[in-house]
Design an enzyme around this catalytic site. Structure first.
Site, short mmCIF file in Angstrom:
data_model
loop_
_atom_site.label_atom_id
_atom_site.label_comp_id
_atom_site.label_asym_id
_atom_site.label_seq_id
_atom_site.Cartn_x
_atom_site.Cartn_y
_atom_site.Cartn_z
N GLU A 88 6.27 -32.31 -18.85
CA GLU A 88 4.89 -32.62 -18.51
C GLU A 88 4.16 -31.55 -17.72
O GLU A 88 2.94 -31.40 -17.86
CB GLU A 88 4.86 -33.94 -17.71
N SER A 461 31.94 -93.20 -23.14
CA SER A 461 33.17 -93.47 -22.40
C SER A 461 33.36 -92.54 -21.20
O SER A 461 34.21 -92.82 -20.34
CB SER A 461 34.38 -93.35 -23.33
#
Length: 790
Positions: A88, A461
């Site tokens: 950059e 159950s």
């Protein structure tokens, strides 16, 4: 003539320069005083998302419009800084905010190429634009950017400017800053990246969408190689280092994989809780929430649920393709048709969408979203062979849109399908209530309904242990004999309709001990026990386990789990047995920190034998655990023996028509509840039970969670006596040496067995003998009422 022309040209250039300088000075004089103040930079407060972690540091969720993770400049690796500068702004540390040489170079390059091919923005100018300006391409904006860049350079150090850039720049995939991008694209913090990965990230600021490696890896790779070349040219790296970085194979995370372990349901629970407490600020204030989840257990729970659902689907057959498309003969048109068909189909778990290219009984070829073609053959074709062989009607043919899945360490592709059935699993530490694993359904992105906390289902159950526990406090013992015989109940007793309960297999056993009745999950015995103690007493009794009596009508159907519970409720309730009788509330959020690491919130959990209330006699809890240990040794959950541990107890659960199947089990330090069913209740199938569909999920999870953990049993509490009884009748047997030897030799086949009883029982008025429940029941062979110790 030439001499005069040269003088005129020079005068023109000087004049233009002077005019340009004057105009630039005038513009600067007008613009500079109106530049924004720099508080946004000097007091930088990035919008940091809420992040949610497991107790051992694995990221499970991130909530915020922007993915950010601030990193101080002194923590940024050298190669990362150099890659950014190479890509950059190579003169970053020497210019004053505006790179004059860079501007001249870009202008010359653009003049030669006949267009605006290169820009000359410095890192400082990009910081100015990102914080204060728009991206509009006007002369005023460019002058403002240059002036602001110089102002920034006069007020901030170079390192501070670079730090702002590294943390603020947008890099695609909702990632702002290089630390967030490192986690987004590579799934790890910046400090763990390689040079090749640094260069890939450094190539993104120029055009995040164009060079996004998730979207277009070849283009991103070309940009990465450009950055590495620049690093060589600037002598940041040497040739061998460059060569190794160029050759390194990069593994890019797919867009949806943003966490270390999947725990979306738990993360959403945290988000909702913190939103209620702190409001919208949680999405931008950088809060860090630490949960009680454990990474290993959460991963095991995910795998157990996914595999359990897949196994259910395998048992019930392939339902067919999701849709069918036409495949044009032209290659380009065919590729376009496949891309269009798969465009909106997201992966679910590890099931990837694909289009079938060809299908024979021996080989199916399918194309994935990324263009990869996979082959499915051998055993992987067995469950779809009828679809491939079909001559007409519904069949698996080219153009079918399907799901495929890779299995095994050496991936073998198989045809999969999106499940219709759902499953859930939750694990809790019974000693402090910490939720260590939570899976609220098969896939959060497909359905966000959390079945662990929101699904009120019949427990079947798996609810029986709470009825049996109530019976123990009424004077029953594990040796109490109850008749397993046919039973007819009136509409009043059954809650509206006359009822003839039956055992699961339709058979009866005659008089049986209570322990054996629970081990074999005998429904008729459970109903008779509830008759004996009374439904209203039982409904009030279950409060101590955390159940809401309003959801459990006081009818005899309650004995078979006809009320409503959530899996999390069941985990807390079974925790009372596991920890010896204490009610400990489950919790998920342990700590919350602000962005600076200050503690905002900390849990104060209840602890067994600490500040948690005792709700159950320790003798009751221990006896119930011994009975549920028999369930996993000899009863409906005997498959648990495959785990090779002696410190496990639990109970299966199957409701009427198998609409819900459960397994609830525990050891002294971990309770886990597994549930399987349809969101809109319907039968899972005639052969489906808690032992068939829910138990394997529980076993898979516990097998991993307890691997390497030493076994730890339950010590018998004071107030319990051990007596030898007749296995068939429950009556006390004489304690002879011969009988003990026979018992040692024959084991479970011996006529006698050891049983445990309260040394002292509740007052006689509290006792309700089972033999008064049904007048047809014969007298107790043991000749001992439940309120009398043997």
């Amino acid at each position: 003539m030439f001499s005069k022309w040269w003088h005129y040209a020079l005068a023109l250039i000087v004049s233009l320069g002077l005019v340009g300088t004057a105009l630039a000075g005038l513009a600067a004089a007008l613009i500079y005083p109106n530049l924004p103040p720099l508080e946004a930079l000097t007091d930088y407060k990035p919008k940091l998302p809420l992040r949610v972690y497991t107790a051992d540091g694995a990221l499970i969720g991130e909530f915020g419009e922007e993915r950010r993770a601030f990193i101080a400049i002194d923590k940024v690796p050298r190669y990362m800084k150099e890659a950014i500068i190479a890509a950059e702004d190579e003169r970053f540390y020497t210019h004053g905010g505006v790179d004059t040489l860079g501007i001249l170079r870009a202008a010359g390059s653009n003049l030669l190429s006949g267009g605006a091919k290169e820009g000359a923005s410095t890192i400082t100018m990009q910081v100015a634009r990102n914080f204060f300006l728009s991206n509009e391409k006007t002369l005023t904006r460019k002058l403002s950017e240059a002036m602001l860049a110089m102002k920034i350079e006069h007020n901030l150090s170079k390192d501070k400017i670079l730090e702002l850039y590294i943390n603020q720049i947008y890099l695609g995939q909702r990632a702002y800053g290089f630390e967030a991008a490192a986690r987004t694209y590579f799934g790890k913090p910046m400090q763990e990246l390689s040079l090749a990965e640094f260069a890939m990230l450094a190539g993104l600021p120029k055009a995040p969408s164009r060079y996004n490696p998730v979207v277009n890896f070849p283009r991103a790779k070309a940009r990465q190689e450009y950055v590495l070349g620049r690093m060589v040219k600037l002598k940041f790296i040497d040739q061998p280092t460059w060569q190794a970085a160029v050759k390194q194979k990069l593994v890019i995370r797919q867009a949806r994989q943003q966490t270390d372990v999947a725990a979306d349901y738990a993360a959403e629970m945290v988000r909702q809780t913190l939103f209620e407490k702190y409001g919208e600020s949680i999405y931008s204030s950088g809060y860090k929430a630490v949960t009680t989840l454990r990474r290993k257990q959460q991963a095991a729970a995910n795998l157990a649920v996914w595999q359990g659902v897949a196994d259910y689907d395998l048992r019930h057959g392939y339902r067919g393709p999701e849709k069918q498309i036409d495949l044009p003969a032209d290659k380009a048109q065919r590729e376009a048709a496949i891309a269009a068909a798969l465009e909106d189909l997201a992966p679910v778990s590890d099931m990837l969408p694909a289009v079938v290219l060809s299908a024979t009984p021996k080989l199916i070829r399918a194309q994935l979203q990324d263009g990869k073609v996979v082959d499915i053959s051998g055993n992987s074709l067995k469950w779809v062979e009828n679809w491939v062989a079909a001559k007409k009607g519904r069949q698996l043919a080219p153009g079918a849109v399907v799901r495929v899945q890779a299995t095994g360490s050496r991936p073998v592709w198989r045809l999969a399908q999106l499940p219709e059935v759902e499953a859930a699993l939750v694990a809790v530490n019974p000693n402090n209530g910490a939720i260590t694993a939570l899976v609220g359904g098969f896939d959060f992105n497909r359905n966000k309904f959390n079945r662990v906390t929101q699904a009120w289902r019949q427990p079947g159950s798996s609810f029986k242990p709470f009825i049996y526990s109530a019976a123990l406090d009424k004077g029953y013992t594990p040796a109490t004999i109850i008749d397993d015989a046919p039973l007819t109940l009136s509409a009043e007793e059954a809650g509206g309709t006359a009822w003839e309960p039956q055992n699961y297999d339709g058979t009866t056993s005659g008089p049986v001990r209570m322990r054996r009745a629970l081990t074999k999950s005998l429904n008729l015995v459970s109903v008779r026990i509830l008759q004996g103690i009374g439904p209203y007493y039982a409904r009030d009794y279950i409060r101590r386990f955390g159940f809401d009596p309003a959801r459990h009508p006081p009818y005899l159907t309650m004995a078979l789990g006809a009320g409503s519970v959530t899996p999390l409720q069941m985990a807390a309730a079974y925790g009372v047995f596991a920890n010896g009788g204490f009610s400990v509330k489950p919790y998920l959020i342990d700590k919350v920190y602000d962005k600076d690491g200050r503690l905002l919130m900390q849990a104060s959990p209840q602890t067994a034998r600490g500040n948690a209330p005792r709700v159950l006699d320790p003798r009751n809890a221990w006896l119930m655990t011994t009975m549920m240990q028999d369930v996993v040794r000899y009863g409906t959950a005997a498959r648990v023996g495959q785990l090779g541990r002696g410190d496990l107890a639990g109970k299966t659960g199957t409701t009427n028509d198998a609409r819900d199947t459960w397994f609830a089990g525990y050891n002294p330090d971990l309770v886990a509840i597994a549930w399987v069913g349809y969101d809109q209740p319907r039968s899972l199938g005639r052969s489906e039970t808690g032992a068939q569909s829910a138990l394997p999920i529980w076993m898979s999870f516990m097998g991993t969670a307890l691997r390497g953990v030493p076994q730890k049993g339950w010590a018998m509490p004071p107030g319990i006596i051990t007596v030898r009884i007749d296995r068939a009748t429950g009556a006390r047997m004489p304690e002879t040496v011969v009988d003990e030897l026979i018992g040692d030799l024959l084991g479970d086949d011996a006529p006698g067995m050891e049983e445990h009883f309260y040394q002292e029982f509740p007052p006689p008025e509290a006792a309700a003998p089972a033999w008064n429940a049904d007048p047809a029941t014969p007298a107790d062979p043991a000749s001992a009422t439940p309120g009398t110790p043997l």
